[in-house]
Design a protein around this motif. Structure first.
Motif, mmCIF file in Angstrom:
data_model
loop_
_atom_site.group_PDB
_atom_site.id
_atom_site.type_symbol
_atom_site.label_atom_id
_atom_site.label_comp_id
_atom_site.label_asym_id
_atom_site.label_seq_id
_atom_site.Cartn_x
_atom_site.Cartn_y
_atom_site.Cartn_z
ATOM 1 N N THR A 16 -14.670 -9.160 -10.843
ATOM 2 C CA THR A 16 -15.142 -7.833 -11.220
ATOM 3 C C THR A 16 -14.806 -7.558 -12.678
ATOM 4 O O THR A 16 -13.759 -7.989 -13.171
ATOM 5 N N VAL A 17 -15.695 -6.820 -13.338
ATOM 6 C CA VAL A 17 -15.434 -6.450 -14.727
ATOM 7 C C VAL A 17 -14.187 -5.561 -14.820
ATOM 8 O O VAL A 17 -13.563 -5.434 -15.876
ATOM 9 N N GLY A 18 -13.787 -5.020 -13.657
ATOM 10 C CA GLY A 18 -12.577 -4.191 -13.612
ATOM 11 C C GLY A 18 -11.330 -4.936 -14.079
ATOM 12 O O GLY A 18 -10.399 -4.317 -14.598
ATOM 13 N N VAL A 19 -11.313 -6.269 -13.936
ATOM 14 C CA VAL A 19 -10.118 -7.005 -14.379
ATOM 15 C C VAL A 19 -10.067 -7.097 -15.900
ATOM 16 O O VAL A 19 -9.043 -7.491 -16.461
ATOM 17 N N LEU A 20 -11.175 -6.746 -16.571
ATOM 18 C CA LEU A 20 -11.173 -6.735 -18.043
ATOM 19 C C LEU A 20 -10.882 -5.336 -18.587
ATOM 20 O O LEU A 20 -10.691 -5.165 -19.789
ATOM 21 N N PHE A 21 -10.870 -4.347 -17.717
ATOM 22 C CA PHE A 21 -10.653 -2.952 -18.121
ATOM 23 C C PHE A 21 -9.163 -2.662 -18.261
ATOM 24 O O PHE A 21 -8.317 -3.412 -17.755
ATOM 25 N N PRO A 22 -8.821 -1.527 -18.892
ATOM 26 C CA PRO A 22 -7.430 -1.073 -18.831
ATOM 27 C C PRO A 22 -7.031 -0.884 -17.368
ATOM 28 O O PRO A 22 -7.859 -0.509 -16.530
ATOM 29 N N VAL A 23 -5.768 -1.143 -17.043
ATOM 30 C CA VAL A 23 -5.287 -0.971 -15.666
ATOM 31 C C VAL A 23 -5.427 0.507 -15.268
ATOM 32 O O VAL A 23 -5.155 1.400 -16.070
ATOM 33 N N ALA A 24 -5.870 0.740 -14.035
ATOM 34 C CA ALA A 24 -6.120 2.117 -13.601
ATOM 35 C C ALA A 24 -5.348 2.429 -12.324
ATOM 36 O O ALA A 24 -5.233 1.556 -11.448
ATOM 37 N N PRO A 25 -4.831 3.643 -12.203
ATOM 38 C CA PRO A 25 -4.157 4.041 -10.970
ATOM 39 C C PRO A 25 -5.092 3.889 -9.775
ATOM 40 O O PRO A 25 -6.306 4.009 -9.918
ATOM 41 N N LYS A 26 -4.530 3.634 -8.616
ATOM 42 C CA LYS A 26 -5.221 3.569 -7.328
ATOM 43 C C LYS A 26 -5.965 2.246 -7.080
ATOM 44 O O LYS A 26 -6.380 1.970 -5.980
ATOM 45 N N TRP A 27 -6.149 1.443 -8.140
ATOM 46 C CA TRP A 27 -6.902 0.202 -7.971
ATOM 47 C C TRP A 27 -5.970 -1.009 -7.873
ATOM 48 O O TRP A 27 -6.405 -2.153 -7.995
ATOM 49 N N GLY A 28 -4.662 -0.776 -7.712
ATOM 50 C CA GLY A 28 -3.688 -1.859 -7.808
ATOM 51 C C GLY A 28 -3.951 -3.033 -6.879
ATOM 52 O O GLY A 28 -3.982 -4.182 -7.313
ATOM 53 N N PHE A 29 -4.138 -2.772 -5.577
ATOM 54 C CA PHE A 29 -4.338 -3.875 -4.624
ATOM 55 C C PHE A 29 -5.598 -4.679 -4.969
ATOM 56 O O PHE A 29 -5.586 -5.908 -4.983
ATOM 57 N N TYR A 30 -6.688 -3.957 -5.210
ATOM 58 C CA TYR A 30 -7.966 -4.644 -5.437
ATOM 59 C C TYR A 30 -7.921 -5.450 -6.733
ATOM 60 O O TYR A 30 -8.179 -6.654 -6.747
ATOM 61 N N LEU A 31 -7.560 -4.763 -7.833
ATOM 62 C CA LEU A 31 -7.673 -5.445 -9.123
ATOM 63 C C LEU A 31 -6.644 -6.548 -9.289
ATOM 64 O O LEU A 31 -6.923 -7.586 -9.895
ATOM 65 N N SER A 32 -5.428 -6.345 -8.746
ATOM 66 C CA SER A 32 -4.422 -7.405 -8.910
ATOM 67 C C SER A 32 -4.833 -8.649 -8.125
ATOM 68 O O SER A 32 -4.652 -9.776 -8.595
ATOM 69 N N SER A 33 -5.422 -8.463 -6.930
ATOM 70 C CA SER A 33 -5.811 -9.649 -6.154
ATOM 71 C C SER A 33 -7.025 -10.339 -6.780
ATOM 72 O O SER A 33 -7.105 -11.570 -6.798
ATOM 73 N N LYS A 34 -7.958 -9.548 -7.324
ATOM 74 C CA LYS A 34 -9.106 -10.166 -8.005
ATOM 75 C C LYS A 34 -8.638 -10.878 -9.277
ATOM 76 O O LYS A 34 -9.108 -11.974 -9.589
ATOM 77 N N ALA A 35 -7.722 -10.259 -10.020
ATOM 78 C CA ALA A 35 -7.237 -10.868 -11.266
ATOM 79 C C ALA A 35 -6.449 -12.139 -10.971
ATOM 80 O O ALA A 35 -6.574 -13.138 -11.687
#
Ligand code: NAP
Length: 312
Positions: free
Chosen positions: A181-200
């Motif tokens: 997800t392009v979210g892993v290139l974005f600044p870290v955001a509250p509430k997305w920790g589980f999703y973005l950390s596992s995708k990253a």
């Protein structure tokens, strides 16, 4: 049971000519030449995870229509059977093999059946994913939030790669597509920790593995996908207001990955976001933290904690 391919933006701005024009401009753009896809995949074996809905379903249908034999993996066995039946009716070749990325046994059994039935894998599309946008205090008593996201986005795809990569390297060919997800290139955001950390985490692991496997003829494309109008993003009103792709349109981006085999595919704003996120980490995190305190949790997140489902 439904097909989710034609799910589009519910928001009028995103669905209108302006929204669609912006989505086309920011890309990434799909492959539009079916002949090129057919020349690439005809007679080949393609494994698509998360093929029961959304982008995975679209990818499976597209690859089968281009002549590949497609192995569809996901938990929703009935939905997979329905899609396989439709693919076969249209003259394509496909099999459904149940796959739960949260279960080591299921992943091993899936990989074993693929290798027994076909002897090889030419394309492996790591598409299955589990999204979650929820404040951490709402997950204190929900160990399944941790288990589901890490299994679908990280540990399960790692296990599947470990099972299928050796054969690809031995044969000296194969292409892996990781739908990140392009979210892993974005600044870290509250509430997305589980999703973005596992995708990253999987993104980093897969890129490291990709570097080792490339000299043996196995290539990797990482798609940092932007907004897609699927079951996953449906609960999140603001995502459907963004310019984005339908599952079918996003399938053509996977076609580009399969045919051209670029190392990465990302919307135009992906790389600049990554640079800004690194340069402005502290001020961006202070700002996002303040915004979070102001906005709190969405009604969808709160409702899902009471029931269950894909919170976004
Ligand atoms: N939608 C977006 O805006 C967006 C944006 C960026 C990136 N992405 C990524 O794009 C990919 C496709 O998402 P989508 O939008 O098409 O979502 P979707 O429609 O919800 O599809 C997700 C797929 O993953 C499968 N899956 C989930 N957990 C699984 C598990 N434990 N084992 C096996 N399969 C599992 C689901 O099948 P079952 O439930 O049948 O198992 C389903 O087929 C995901 O990797 C997602 O992270 C999506």
């Amino acid at each position: 049971m439904t097909t989710s391919l034609d799910t589009g933006p519910t928001n009028r701005l995103a669905a209108g000519p302006l929204g669609r024009g912006i989505a086309w401009l920011i890309g990434p753009r799909g492959l539009r030449n079916p002949d090129r896809l057919r020349r690439e995949v005809d007679g080949k074996i393609a494994v698509v995870t998360g093929a029961s809905y959304g982008l995975g379903e679209a990818t499976a249908r597209m690859l089968a229509a281009a002549g590949a034999t497609v192995v569809l993996g996901a938990r929703s066995a009935d939905q997979l059977d329905l899609i396989v039946a439709e693919i076969k009716e249209a003259g394509g070749s496909a099999v459904a093999i149940p796959l739960d990325l949260a279960s080591e046994d299921s992943v091993n059994s899936f990989a074993g059946q693929v290798l027994t039935q076909f002897g090889r894998v030419d394309y492996l599309v790591h598409n299955a994913g589990k999204s979650l946008r929820r404040s951490i205090h709402l997950s204190y008593d929900r160990p399944k939030d941790l288990a589901a996201t890490t299994a679908a986005n990280y540990i399960g795809p790692m296990r599947l790669t470990l099972a299928l990569l050796p054969g690809m390297r031995e044969r000296g060919s194969g292409h892996i597509v990781n739908v990140s997800t392009v979210g892993v290139l974005f600044p870290v955001a509250p509430k997305w920790g589980f999703y973005l950390s596992s995708k990253a985490a999987f993104d980093i692991w897969m890129r490291a593995v990709g570097m080792e496997a490339r000299p043996d003829g196995v290539t990797l494309t990482t798609l940092y996908a932007g907004a897609m109008f699927t079951r996953m993003s449906a609960p999140s009103g603001w995502i459907s207001a963004l310019p984005g792709h339908s599952a079918r349109e996003a399938g053509y981006i996977i076609a580009r990955a399969v045919v051209r085999k670029p190392r990465t595919l990302t919307p135009a704003y992906g790389r600049p976001s990554a640079v800004l996120a690194a340069l402005l980490q502290n001020p961006l995190e202070i700002g996002a933290g303040l915004l979070y305190r102001f906005l709190g949790d969405t009604r969808a997140s709160l409702a899902v904690v009471k029931g269950d489902g894909n919170a976004a």
